[in-house]
Design an enzyme around this catalytic site. Structure first.
Site, PDB file in Angstrom:
ATOM      1  N   LEU A  57      42.359  -0.330 -17.986  1.00 50.84           N
ATOM      2  CA  LEU A  57      43.561   0.421 -18.356  1.00 50.84           C
ATOM      3  C   LEU A  57      44.589   0.328 -17.241  1.00 50.84           C
ATOM      4  O   LEU A  57      44.321   0.670 -16.098  1.00 50.84           O
ATOM      5  CB  LEU A  57      43.204   1.884 -18.635  1.00 50.84           C
ATOM      6  CG  LEU A  57      44.291   2.745 -19.291  1.00 50.84           C
ATOM      7  CD1 LEU A  57      43.647   3.943 -19.998  1.00 50.84           C
ATOM      8  CD2 LEU A  57      45.343   3.240 -18.314  1.00 50.84           C
ATOM      9  N   HIS A  61      39.502   6.121  -6.497  1.00 52.48           N
ATOM     10  CA  HIS A  61      40.760   5.784  -5.843  1.00 52.48           C
ATOM     11  C   HIS A  61      41.781   6.872  -6.189  1.00 52.48           C
ATOM     12  O   HIS A  61      41.764   7.417  -7.302  1.00 52.48           O
ATOM     13  CB  HIS A  61      41.236   4.418  -6.361  1.00 52.48           C
ATOM     14  CG  HIS A  61      42.393   3.852  -5.625  1.00 52.48           C
ATOM     15  ND1 HIS A  61      43.692   4.250  -5.863  1.00 52.48           N
ATOM     16  CD2 HIS A  61      42.471   2.900  -4.662  1.00 52.48           C
ATOM     17  CE1 HIS A  61      44.514   3.564  -5.081  1.00 52.48           C
ATOM     18  NE2 HIS A  61      43.805   2.751  -4.334  1.00 52.48           N
TER      19      HIS A  61
END
Length: 343
Positions: A127, A231
């Site tokens: 994505l 992240h």
């Protein structure tokens, strides 16, 4: 402005390549390599063409298109089952407890175990949303379109679904986890290993990775601190996964240590809550500052599948939808759509 999710085609290669260059590394499913992306699109085309109603080694690639300009502004992917061509490796965090009578102490050691537990699961990934479009719920539209596609083709997906979140990458593009664990055995830095994996798969992990457990206490503080941590750019994605029912069950990525989330496919919120309805009418009275409820709408099968936001209201035995979404989806009265509430 109207956006629609549709199947990616070979003509989207340049768009995907431009987006891939913006990912910043560690984004295995969208490598900034034209040949690798072209291979993905070819594999995706074959998956959309396959009509057998059974789980196979399929990859479906979708893009987010601005219907007014024709620009591609995002993308996502679904793997029907991982680990069919080569092993799908994860680290599973476990524990070993030992007791010393002489010292009168019990010691608990956390351990990384190389695992293929998740083989055969479906995977949602890849994505990416263009930075200029990160508003208006488009990230949710891309993410949730995958689940509506899975619902529409349920027999082609596994009973378990996973999502790998990118782990912590430093400013130089390196991975503290890779440097502390796998990098010691491979003689290559994270960027090279990540690029190789994106292009050729991770069979080299099976060939070279030591099979014995790794004691977490023996890793550097930096490596330990990023285990299971997404992240910073992936925190919103993690929240979206949790809203859908995904949970972290101590599986992490073997490259960057990012969390791997899992869920029972039929318990995914968007799959469980979606409903099918016949379009009774297309109305110009529905829309923002008018009336109706904004929902996710989907229609079509395989390469003809499309998803968009639309304004709806009950109408007789079905629903009415606004004209803009009807145009984006290519829907006319009498046809069926799948709809689910927008968060």
């Amino acid at each position: 402005m109207s956006f629609v999710i549709r199947a990616a085609t070979a003509s989207d290669l340049q768009h995907l390549y431009e987006m891939a260059k913006r990912t910043g590394g560690g984004f295995t499913n969208l490598p900034p390599d034209r040949k690798a992306l072209g291979t993905k699109l070819g594999r995706s085309a074959a998956a959309f063409d396959r009509t057998e109603e059974a789980v196979g080694d399929d990859l479906f690639v979708f893009v987010l298109e601005n219907t007014e300009t024709g620009e591609v502004r995002g993308t996502c992917q679904i793997f029907s089952a991982v680990g069919l061509k080569w092993p799908f490796y994860s680290y599973r965090i476990g524990a070993l407890t030992q007791h010393s009578e002489e010292l009168g102490r019990t010691f608990r050691a956390d351990i990384l175990n190389l695992s293929t537990d998740l083989e055969g699961a479906s995977e949602v990934g890849g994505l990416f949303l263009h930075p200029g479009e990160r508003a208006g719920g488009l990230g949710l539209l891309i993410a949730r379109s995958r689940y509506l596609f899975m619902r529409a083709h349920r027999s082609r997906f596994a009973d378990r679904t996973l999502a790998e979140l990118r782990g912590v990458i430093d400013e130089a593009g390196g991975s503290p986890f890779w440097d502390g664990v796998a990098g010691r055995f491979f003689g290559m830095n994270f960027q090279d290993a990540d690029e190789f994996n994106a292009k050729f798969g991770n069979q080299f992990i099976a060939d070279l990775m030591p099979k014995h457990p790794v004691y977490i206490a023996m890793l550097s503080d930096h490596a330990r601190s990023v285990i299971g941590v997404p992240h910073p750019s992936g925190r919103a994605a993690m929240r979206m996964l949790e809203e859908e029912g995904f949970a972290w069950e101590n599986y992490i990525d073997i490259f960057d240590g990012g969390p791997t989330m899992t869920v029972r496919t039929d318990q995914i919120h968007s799959i469980r809550e979606a409903k099918d309805a016949q379009v009774i009418a297309i109305s110009d009275e529905l829309g923002e500052h008018r009336r109706g409820e904004k929902r996710l709408l989907a229609t079509g099968k395989l390469a003809g599948f499309r998803t968009a936001y639309g304004w709806t209201e009950p109408s007789g035995d079905g629903i009415a939808i606004d004209r803009q979404s009807a145009r984006a989806l290519g829907v006319e009265p009498g046809q069926s759509v799948t709809h689910v509430a927008r968060w």
